[in-house]
Scaffold this motif. Structure first.
Motif, PDB file in Angstrom:
ATOM      1  N   PRO A 293       0.827  -1.207   0.000  1.00 45.65           N
ATOM      2  CA  PRO A 293       0.000   0.000   0.000  1.00 45.65           C
ATOM      3  C   PRO A 293       0.864   1.262   0.000  1.00 45.65           C
ATOM      4  O   PRO A 293       1.966   1.267   0.552  1.00 45.65           O
ATOM      5  N   ARG A 294       0.377   2.317  -0.634  1.00 54.51           N
ATOM      6  CA  ARG A 294       1.126   3.553  -0.715  1.00 54.51           C
ATOM      7  C   ARG A 294       1.080   4.315   0.605  1.00 54.51           C
ATOM      8  O   ARG A 294       0.109   4.209   1.354  1.00 54.51           O
ATOM      9  N   ARG A 295       2.152   5.076   0.821  1.00 58.62           N
ATOM     10  CA  ARG A 295       2.233   5.940   2.000  1.00 58.62           C
ATOM     11  C   ARG A 295       2.698   7.314   1.558  1.00 58.62           C
ATOM     12  O   ARG A 295       3.492   7.441   0.614  1.00 58.62           O
ATOM     13  N   ASN A 296       2.224   8.334   2.237  1.00 57.25           N
ATOM     14  CA  ASN A 296       2.720   9.674   1.963  1.00 57.25           C
ATOM     15  C   ASN A 296       4.219   9.702   2.227  1.00 57.25           C
ATOM     16  O   ASN A 296       4.703   9.119   3.195  1.00 57.25           O
ATOM     17  N   ALA A 297       4.976  10.378   1.368  1.00 58.34           N
ATOM     18  CA  ALA A 297       6.432  10.293   1.473  1.00 58.34           C
ATOM     19  C   ALA A 297       7.115  11.564   1.008  1.00 58.34           C
ATOM     20  O   ALA A 297       6.618  12.273   0.130  1.00 58.34           O
ATOM     21  N   LEU A 298       8.251  11.822   1.624  1.00 54.73           N
ATOM     22  CA  LEU A 298       9.200  12.809   1.125  1.00 54.73           C
ATOM     23  C   LEU A 298      10.321  12.024   0.466  1.00 54.73           C
ATOM     24  O   LEU A 298      10.988  11.219   1.119  1.00 54.73           O
ATOM     25  N   VAL A 299      10.527  12.227  -0.841  1.00 55.45           N
ATOM     26  CA  VAL A 299      11.451  11.404  -1.611  1.00 55.45           C
ATOM     27  C   VAL A 299      12.590  12.263  -2.140  1.00 55.45           C
ATOM     28  O   VAL A 299      12.358  13.263  -2.815  1.00 55.45           O
ATOM     29  N   PHE A 300      13.824  11.857  -1.829  1.00 56.08           N
ATOM     30  CA  PHE A 300      15.021  12.521  -2.335  1.00 56.08           C
ATOM     31  C   PHE A 300      15.601  11.667  -3.457  1.00 56.08           C
ATOM     32  O   PHE A 300      15.916  10.502  -3.245  1.00 56.08           O
ATOM     33  N   VAL A 301      15.717  12.259  -4.653  1.00 58.61           N
ATOM     34  CA  VAL A 301      16.257  11.560  -5.815  1.00 58.61           C
ATOM     35  C   VAL A 301      17.549  12.247  -6.223  1.00 58.61           C
ATOM     36  O   VAL A 301      17.551  13.443  -6.515  1.00 58.61           O
ATOM     37  N   VAL A 302      18.645  11.494  -6.252  1.00 61.44           N
ATOM     38  CA  VAL A 302      19.962  12.064  -6.532  1.00 61.44           C
ATOM     39  C   VAL A 302      20.313  11.837  -7.993  1.00 61.44           C
ATOM     40  O   VAL A 302      20.425  10.696  -8.445  1.00 61.44           O
ATOM     41  N   HIS A 303      20.493  12.920  -8.736  1.00 63.16           N
ATOM     42  CA  HIS A 303      20.805  12.839 -10.156  1.00 63.16           C
ATOM     43  C   HIS A 303      22.312  12.935 -10.391  1.00 63.16           C
ATOM     44  O   HIS A 303      22.943  13.925 -10.027  1.00 63.16           O
ATOM     45  N   LEU A 304      22.862  11.917 -11.030  1.00 59.19           N
ATOM     46  CA  LEU A 304      24.274  11.930 -11.398  1.00 59.19           C
ATOM     47  C   LEU A 304      24.476  12.289 -12.864  1.00 59.19           C
ATOM     48  O   LEU A 304      25.585  12.623 -13.275  1.00 59.19           O
ATOM     49  N   TRP A 305      23.410  12.199 -13.644  1.00 59.25           N
ATOM     50  CA  TRP A 305      23.484  12.455 -15.081  1.00 59.25           C
ATOM     51  C   TRP A 305      22.551  13.603 -15.436  1.00 59.25           C
ATOM     52  O   TRP A 305      21.427  13.671 -14.944  1.00 59.25           O
ATOM     53  N   ASN A 306      23.001  14.472 -16.322  1.00 60.86           N
ATOM     54  CA  ASN A 306      22.235  15.663 -16.670  1.00 60.86           C
ATOM     55  C   ASN A 306      21.317  15.381 -17.856  1.00 60.86           C
ATOM     56  O   ASN A 306      21.788  15.114 -18.954  1.00 60.86           O
ATOM     57  N   PRO A 307      20.001  15.453 -17.670  1.00 63.78           N
ATOM     58  CA  PRO A 307      19.103  15.205 -18.802  1.00 63.78           C
ATOM     59  C   PRO A 307      19.114  16.335 -19.830  1.00 63.78           C
ATOM     60  O   PRO A 307      18.687  16.143 -20.966  1.00 63.78           O
ATOM     61  N   HIS A 308      19.601  17.493 -19.460  1.00 66.31           N
ATOM     62  CA  HIS A 308      19.635  18.644 -20.357  1.00 66.31           C
ATOM     63  C   HIS A 308      21.084  18.966 -20.711  1.00 66.31           C
ATOM     64  O   HIS A 308      21.975  18.870 -19.872  1.00 66.31           O
ATOM     65  N   GLY A 309      21.304  19.365 -21.965  1.00 68.08           N
ATOM     66  CA  GLY A 309      22.660  19.692 -22.380  1.00 68.08           C
ATOM     67  C   GLY A 309      22.677  20.385 -23.723  1.00 68.08           C
ATOM     68  O   GLY A 309      21.669  20.415 -24.445  1.00 68.08           O
ATOM     69  N   SER A 310      23.825  20.928 -24.065  1.00 67.03           N
ATOM     70  CA  SER A 310      23.978  21.625 -25.339  1.00 67.03           C
ATOM     71  C   SER A 310      24.210  20.622 -26.473  1.00 67.03           C
ATOM     72  O   SER A 310      24.493  19.443 -26.238  1.00 67.03           O
ATOM     73  N   GLU A 311      24.099  21.088 -27.699  1.00 62.01           N
ATOM     74  CA  GLU A 311      24.327  20.229 -28.855  1.00 62.01           C
ATOM     75  C   GLU A 311      25.817  19.895 -28.976  1.00 62.01           C
ATOM     76  O   GLU A 311      26.659  20.786 -28.985  1.00 62.01           O
ATOM     77  N   PRO A 312      26.159  18.614 -29.049  1.00 59.27           N
ATOM     78  CA  PRO A 312      27.581  18.220 -29.127  1.00 59.27           C
ATOM     79  C   PRO A 312      28.174  18.530 -30.487  1.00 59.27           C
ATOM     80  O   PRO A 312      27.500  18.398 -31.517  1.00 59.27           O
ATOM     81  N   GLU A 313      29.443  18.899 -30.498  1.00 56.46           N
ATOM     82  CA  GLU A 313      30.122  19.248 -31.747  1.00 56.46           C
ATOM     83  C   GLU A 313      31.360  18.411 -32.009  1.00 56.46           C
ATOM     84  O   GLU A 313      31.983  18.524 -33.060  1.00 56.46           O
ATOM     85  N   THR A 314      31.757  17.569 -31.044  1.00 58.80           N
ATOM     86  CA  THR A 314      32.894  16.684 -31.236  1.00 58.80           C
ATOM     87  C   THR A 314      32.475  15.263 -30.887  1.00 58.80           C
ATOM     88  O   THR A 314      31.441  15.048 -30.231  1.00 58.80           O
ATOM     89  N   ILE A 315      33.263  14.290 -31.314  1.00 55.83           N
ATOM     90  CA  ILE A 315      32.957  12.895 -30.984  1.00 55.83           C
ATOM     91  C   ILE A 315      32.957  12.691 -29.475  1.00 55.83           C
ATOM     92  O   ILE A 315      32.100  11.984 -28.931  1.00 55.83           O
TER      93      ILE A 315
END
Length: 351
Positions: A293-315
Motif C-alpha cells: 500500500p502507498r504511504r505519503n512520502a518525502l522522496v530525495f532523488v539524486v541525479h548523477l546524469w544531466n538530462p539537459h545539455g547543449s548540442e555536441p560538436e565533437t565525438i
C-alpha cells in the motif's frame, strides 16, 4: 486488475547538476495546493526556502513529528508524511558523490526509512540500509576508499597526453581491488564458450567479499531500514525490484543490480540471470509510485546524469551526451504519468 490507491501527499526533492529541486504531489482532496507554492506576489524561491527550513528545524511544531528517531538531532516533518525515501542512481565512480548527499541529510537529522538503488546506487543503498545510523558514513567512506586506485595510478592520471590513458589501461588489465578482477578466459575472444554466469571480462567476487564485510544484511532482514534494488532479467528483459520487505536480500542481489555487461557477469537469483538495472531504469523512482500500500512520502532523488545539455560538436562530446541521455532520470516522465491520476506540481529552486 486492482489499482493501488494514490497517496494524499508525496513530496520529492532531488539534486542534479548543481540544480536541486523540490517536487510536490498533492491529491485533489487537498484543494490542489502545493508545498512550495508562493502566495500571490511572493517570490517562489522564498516559499521553497521556508519549506526547506521547515524540514531541517530541530524542534517539532504543532501537528509535526520527528523523522529521525535514531539521531540526537531531530529534523521534523508535517504529520502527514509517513516515510522518507532516498533514491540513488547508477553512475559508476560518480556514485561517490552520493556520500555527500547522504552526509547532508544526516547532518540535517534526516534518515531514510526506505532506500532504493540501481547499480552503484544499489551498493550505496545497501551500505546505508545495512548499517546503524552512527556507522553509515564511515562504512560508505570505507567502501569508496577500498575501490580507489593506488598511489601509482593517482600519480599517473594527471600526466599530460598519456597519463589518463595509462591509468585506464592499468585498471583494464588489473581490475580494482575490492571490486572486480580480470576474467582471463574472456580475453581469449568474443566467441569463446563461457558459462552464462561468467560471460564477462571481469569477476565481481571481490565485490561480494567487500559487501559482506561492510553491510550487515541481518539488519536489513530485521526491516530496520527498507532496501530495494533493481535489476534487469536477462531472459525476459523486464525490470525486477528486490525488496527487503518481501525477500531476504544478500550481496548477490546488490551485485545483480550492478552487473553491467559485458564488463560484469550476470548474477543468478531464483533460477534467473540478472544484469544491471540501469539498462532499463537508472533512476528507479517508479518503485515509489508502484508501492502498495502507498504511504505519503518525502522522496530525495539524486541525479548523477544531466538530462539537459547543449548540442555536441565533437565525438567526445557526442559520447558524453549520449551517456547523459541514456542514464539520466526519467522521473519527469513518471511524474507526468502520475499527474493523470492526481494533481502534481514541480518547483525547481536554485539552492
Amino acid at each position: 486488475m486492482s489499482v493501488a490507491p494514490t497517496p494524499t501527499n508525496t513530496r520529492y526533492a532531488w539534486q542534479g547538476s548543481c540544480r536541486p529541486g523540490l517536487v510536490t504531489r498533492t491529491s485533489s482532496t487537498a484543494a490542489n495546493s502545493r508545498v512550495g507554492d508562493a502566495p500571490s506576489g511572493r517570490d517562489p524561491d522564498a516559499a521553497v526556502l521556508d519549506w526547506r527550513n521547515a524540514i531541517t528545524k530541530t524542534e517539532p511544531g504543532p501537528g509535526e513529528i520527528p523523522i529521525d528517531r535514531a539521531s540526537s538531532r531531530r529534523a521534523t516533518l508535517p504529520a502527514d508524511i509517513g516515510q522518507v525515501v532516498l533514491v540513488l542512481q547508477g553512475g559508476g565512480a560518480l556514485g561517490a558523490y552520493q556520500i555527500g548527499v547522504y552526509q547532508a541529510l544526516h547532518e540535517a537529522g534526516i534518515e531514510p526509512d526506505w532506500v532504493i538503488g540501481t547499480s552503484t546506487g544499489a551498493i550505496n543503498a545497501s551500505l546505508i540500509a545495512g548499517n546503524d545510523v552512527a556507522d553509515r558514513l564511515s562504512r560508505l567512506r570505507e567502501f569508496w576508499s577500498r575501490v580507489q586506485q593506488g598511489p601509482f595510478h593517482q600519480a599517473m592520471a594527471p600526466w599530460p597526453l598519456f597519463g589518463g590513458l595509462v591509468a585506464n589501461w592499468l585498471t583494464i588489465a588489473r581490475g580494482i581491488p575490492g571490486f572486480f578482477k580480470p576474467n582471463p578466459f574472456a580475453f581469449a575472444g568474443p566467441h569463446t564458450p563461457l558459462s552464462a554466469s561468467s560471460a564477462a571480462f571481469y569477476s565481481t567476487e571481490p565485490l561480494a567479499r567487500t559487501l559482506n564485510e561492510l553491510v550487515d544484511f541481518t539488519r536489513i532482514e530485521r526491516h530496520a531500514t527498507r532496501l530495494t534494488v533493481g535489476a534487469a532479467n536477462v531472459r525476459t528483459g523486464e525490470m525486477r525490484y528486490f525488496d527487503s520487505r518481501d525477500t531476504q536480500l544478500n550481496a548477490k542481489h546488490v551485485i545483480a543490480s550492478g552487473a553491467l555487461p559485458p564488463a560484469f557477469p550476470a548474477a543468478r537469483i531464483d533460477g534467473d540471470l540478472y544484469w544491471d538495472g540501469g539498462i532499463l531504469s537508472n533512476t528507479p523512482v517508479e518503485a515509489v509510485f508502484d508501492d502498495y500500500p502507498r504511504r505519503n512520502a518525502l522522496v530525495f532523488v539524486v541525479h548523477l546524469w544531466n538530462p539537459h545539455g547543449s548540442e555536441p560538436e565533437t565525438i567526445w562530446q557526442v559520447l558524453n551526451r549520449q551517456k547523459d541521455i541514456q542514464y539520466a532520470s526519467r522521473a519527469v516522465t513518471h511524474t507526468v504519468k502520475q499527474s493523470s491520476y492526481t494533481g502534481f506540481g514541480m518547483l525547481y529552486p536554485n539552492w
